[in-house]
Design an enzyme around this catalytic site. Structure first.
Site, PDB file in Angstrom:
ATOM      1  N   SER A 146       0.836  -1.197   0.000  1.00  0.00           N
ATOM      2  CA  SER A 146       0.000   0.000   0.000  1.00  0.00           C
ATOM      3  C   SER A 146       0.879   1.259   0.000  1.00  0.00           C
ATOM      4  CB  SER A 146      -0.953  -0.044   1.200  1.00  0.00           C
ATOM      5  OG  SER A 146      -1.935   0.948   1.108  1.00  0.00           O
ATOM      6  N   ASP A 351       3.743  24.374  -0.973  1.00  0.00           N
ATOM      7  CA  ASP A 351       5.113  24.248  -1.489  1.00  0.00           C
ATOM      8  C   ASP A 351       5.722  22.877  -1.179  1.00  0.00           C
ATOM      9  OD1 ASP A 351       5.223  24.756   1.222  1.00  0.00           O
ATOM     10  OD2 ASP A 351       6.982  26.061   1.114  1.00  0.00           O
ATOM     11  N   HIS A 404      -7.383  -5.547  -0.804  1.00  0.00           N
ATOM     12  CA  HIS A 404      -6.192  -4.745  -0.544  1.00  0.00           C
ATOM     13  C   HIS A 404      -5.266  -5.395   0.487  1.00  0.00           C
ATOM     14  CE1 HIS A 404      -3.962  -0.964  -0.563  1.00  0.00           C
ATOM     15  NE2 HIS A 404      -3.968  -0.977   0.757  1.00  0.00           N
TER      16      HIS A 404
END
Length: 425
Positions: A146, A351, A404
């Site tokens: 993951s 940023d 998953h």
């Protein structure tokens, strides 16, 4: 690196280690450091062999590495030919874990600045410093589950010459996709899981509706004193993308009421299933793993408006949410409340540096084998395929056999298949 006393577990030599690394890798001469924890594993009968290293990178963000209790699963397969390092990524497990008390002496701006150093690029630079100690003359291999797979792609971008082989399970990052796009796709997956769950357990819909109404009308407290809200109940869908989760969730709902009152056992279970008080990094940094040169602006909260079925109101059928983080959580979860202002500052931070180098990935020479789960609720299948098109020397095993959490469920077989895929055998 220190070498505390080792121990033997089911034929595995286990040895804990501690490493000191800079908080800010861009300012390595700064005196501020953090301590990382890792556990090395090697078969007892192969301690004297010259074995290559495999670094395991855990999913999350915000969760420590597994604590092995037996020689089984993917660890059993890995130990046939590797020494394994189970690394608690910075801020998790035993690696200077993030919690409100740790940051209490800082103001919100300082807290946000501190937390900004806990993304994949910093995790990878930590790992590279550790490799230089454990395997200075040889590259090592990665197994990324993951979010650990996301970190592996960052590693391939920054230090490709330090890697021998890479294995990804449910972890092909949506490179080039914004947080908004990611949540738009995963909300659709969550909606699909809701339909499947309530189709399988039709009676659960009435129970969930009743629960939501009860929580709206009453001040219900969890054993830790935190108020349980409808929004928190919706978050019990966090695990709907894991095998066995449908049954677990249904049994939770089935036991919710005793007559007209909530079952205390239900409240204890709900509290135990909430990871946000024990693993605050999960909430603080989750959206930021998708940010490169842009702010998240609470993407999951904004995109949720496009899915009205997931917004509960009296008279509507209840639906669960998935792996999404919302600003209200920093007003409700006890361990997140002190970090509320820092979380808002991080959500507005634009940023962020790059996490991936598409040019480097396009000319990648390190063999990469990936298990891609076609019905993954957490990592969008279509975006994974897009990324793989730009990742040279990669091979994908696409399957709907696993959810998953496939590596946890059938890790020995999955890792074995990926090893053979990487080596054409």
């Amino acid at each position: 690196m220190s070498s505390p006393l080792h121990y033997v577990l089911d034929g595995i030599h286990c040895e804990p280690h501690f490493f000191t690394v800079p908080l800010d890798h861009q300012q390595p001469d700064d005196e501020e450091t953090i301590t990382l924890f890792g556990r090395t594993l090697c078969r007892k009968d192969r301690l004297d062999d010259e074995l290559p290293w495999l670094l395991y990178l855990q999913g999350g963000p915000g969760f420590g590495a597994p604590r092995p209790s037996a020689n089984g699963g993917w660890i059993k397969r890995a130990l046939q030919e590797f020494r394994v390092l189970l690394l608690d990524q910075r801020g998790t497990g035993h690696s200077t874990p993030i919690h409100a008390e740790l940051l209490a002496h800082l103001n919100p701006r300082q807290q946000a600045d501190y937390l900004s150093h806990f993304r994949a690029d910093s995790i990878v630079r930590d790992a590279e410093l550790i490799r230089e100690q454990l395997s200075p003359d040889h590259p090592w291999s990665l197994l990324g589950q993951s979010f650990g797979g996301f970190c592996s792609l960052t590693y391939l971008s920054l230090f490709p010459d330090s890697l021998h082989e890479v294995y990804l399970t449910g972890g092909v990052a949506p490179i080039g996709r914004s947080a908004d796009e990611v949540y738009r796709a995963t909300y659709q997956r969550v909606a699909d899981k809701n339909r499947a769950f309530f189709a399988r357990f039709p009676h659960a819909q009435a129970i969930a509706n009743r629960l939501a109404t009860h929580l709206q009308r009453h001040d219900v407290r969890l054993p830790n004193g935190q108020r349980l809200t409808v929004e928190q109940l919706q978050q019990q869908g966090l695990d709907l993308g894991a095998s066995g989760a449908f049954e677990e969730l249904y049994y939770l709902l089935e036991d919710a009421f005793i007559g007209e009152k909530l079952n205390p056992a239900f409240l204890y279970q709900v509290q135990a299933m909430q990871p946000f008080n024990t693993n605050p990094v999960f909430a603080i940094l989750h959206e930021l793993i998708y940010c490169e040169g842009a702010a998240s602006h609470w993407a999951a909260e904004r995109v949720r408006g496009e899915f009205p079925a997931l917004a509960w109101a009296q008279g509507k059928d209840f639906a669960f949410t998935g792996e999404m983080i919302f600003p209200w959580m920093f007003e409700q979860f006890r361990e997140l409340i002190p970090l509320k202002e820092a979380a808002h500052l991080l959500a507005e931070k634009a940023d962020w540096g790059p996490l991936y180098d598409p040019v480097q990935l396009a000319r990648n020479k390190v063999p990469v084998a990936c298990a891609v789960y076609a019905e993954d609720m957490y990592v969008e299948f279509d975006y994974s395929r897009e990324t793989l098109k730009g990742l040279s020397n990669s091979r994908a095993w696409i399957t709907n056999e696993y959810e998953h959490n496939g590596l946890r469920v059938d890790g020995e077989q999955i890792l074995d298949r990926l090893i053979r895929l990487n080596r054409d055998c």
